[in-house]
Write an enzyme that holds these catalytic residues in place. Structure first.
Site: not given
Length: 393
Positions: A205, A336, A365
């Site tokens: 991320s 996502d 995600h």
């Protein structure tokens, strides 16, 4: 270029366009995107494409989400729910605090502890967590456990940002999505402590954005043998817009959760942050409802950017992909909810022979849960790392 399971299913590349010979495509197949000719990896002469095809079966196969977690939201939220409900403790860490040149403190969590794996030249995977997270995150622990167990038995070390995961804040600034200096300092320290040990970086991320930017900045001089980027936002402005969309899940789930983690860090470290030359408006910060507002009030001001937009523009990692010169694997889910698929710079993966993108239709995600007890993500990471380490000179 698209390859492997999709080619087998009847796709072939013509002038960069994918043409289907069949009406139905297995949506669970992993899509691979890379240049027509990829760069050689290590001293064996294998190309990056060949390495993936021969040594990474998970990337050449399928990802099927758990029947109990069929949506992107369930996939995404299960990480946090599992960690909190089960008090996940899958990995034993040994913490080391290191100082940066400006007086900052970074936390390195080593696994296994050195008492169980003495210092040596064993391969090391350097993990970098996401926004306001740390080594305790489920996705980090699951990967670290997988990499340090048989058959790999690598050493894993998690780089915890300033002020995160119990690391003390010793400067008036925290971190941001483009602050690569701390990661570079951590890598240099690891090299000094374990001379001769090959290193691969893995970022998740926001950490994926930092890692990608770092690898691009380093170019051919990068000290890492390879890098893996997981659920990278690529375009921080696009990611911000995605979670600002007026949907129920954004308004009541994603943005409040992400903002809560950031505000908690500021509350925890307010005394130290207030010693700096920039005076934060804590009253305005208490009323903030979006990540963009936080970045306007804290990130941009603390790091000297003109605005949140200026911060996003300068630090989005997509612009650094063309400069990468080491084997680079990116894993993204096309559903996502935080990192929109339209922000994935596919043209960069088609142009740079050092890059390969593995895109799944499902996974959310940082989810990728195949069942309530198993996650797919550590497998392709482990396979890729092992293949690169095996070919390292």
């Amino acid at each position: 270029m698209l390859s492997n399971p999709l080619v087998a299913a009847g796709l072939f590349a013509v002038g960069g366009a994918a043409i289907s010979r069949r009406r139905t495509i297995d949506r669970s197949a992993v899509e691979l995107v890379h240049a027509p000719q990829t760069a050689a990896v290590g001293s064996g002469g294998d190309s990056l494409r060949d390495l993936v095809a021969t040594s990474c079966p998970s990337l050449c196969g399928r990802f099927v989400p758990a029947a109990a977690l069929p949506t992107a939201d369930l996939q995404t939220c299960y990480n946090g729910a599992r960690e909190r409900l089960a008090r996940l403790a899958l990995v034993e860490y040994e913490r080391e605090l290191i100082a940066t040149a400006d007086g900052g403190t970074i936390g390195l969590d080593w696994s296994p502890p050195f008492a169980r794996m003495p210092e040596g030249a064993r391969p090391v995977v350097v993990l970098l967590h996401g926004l306001s997270g740390g080594s305790q995150e489920a996705y980090v622990q699951l990967t670290a456990r997988h990499l340090t167990a048989a058959p790999y038995r690598f050493r894993a070390v998690v780089v915890n940002y300033r002020g995160c995961a119990g690391v003390p804040l010793t400067t008036h600034t925290l971190y941001n999505g483009g602050h690569t200096g701390d990661y570079g300092a951590a890598v240099a320290h690891i090299q000094r402590r374990l001379p001769g040990a090959p290193l691969i970086g893995v970022g998740y991320s926001l950490g994926a954005n930092v890692l990608t930017k770092y690898v691009g900045e380093q170019g051919a001089a990068c000290p890492l043998r390879a890098a893996v980027s997981v659920c990278n936002p690529y375009d921080l402005e696009a990611s911000s817009r995605a979670i600002e969309r007026p949907t129920l899940r954004n308004r009541y789930l994603y943005e409040p959760a992400m903002l809560f983690g950031l505000l908690r860090l500021v509350r925890r470290h307010r005394k130290m942050m207030d010693t700096g030359p920039v005076r934060l408006d804590h009253d305005a910060l208490a009323k903030a409802t979006t990540i963009r507002e936080f970045d306007e009030l804290v990130t941009a001001r603390a790091f000297g950017y003109k605005s949140s937009t200026d911060y996003y523009t300068q630090n989005s990692s997509a612009q650094f992909l063309p400069r990468i010169r080491i084997p680079f694997l990116a894993i993204s889910a096309l559903d996502d909810p935080v990192c929109p698929p339209e922000a994935i710079p596919r043209d960069a993966f088609l142009a740079n022979p050092h890059l390969v993108l593995a895109a799944t239709q499902f996974g959310g995600h940082l989810g990728f849960h195949e069942s309530l007890s198993e996650t797919w993500l550590p497998r392709p990471i482990g396979e890729f790392c092992a293949a690169v380490f095996e070919r390292s000179p």
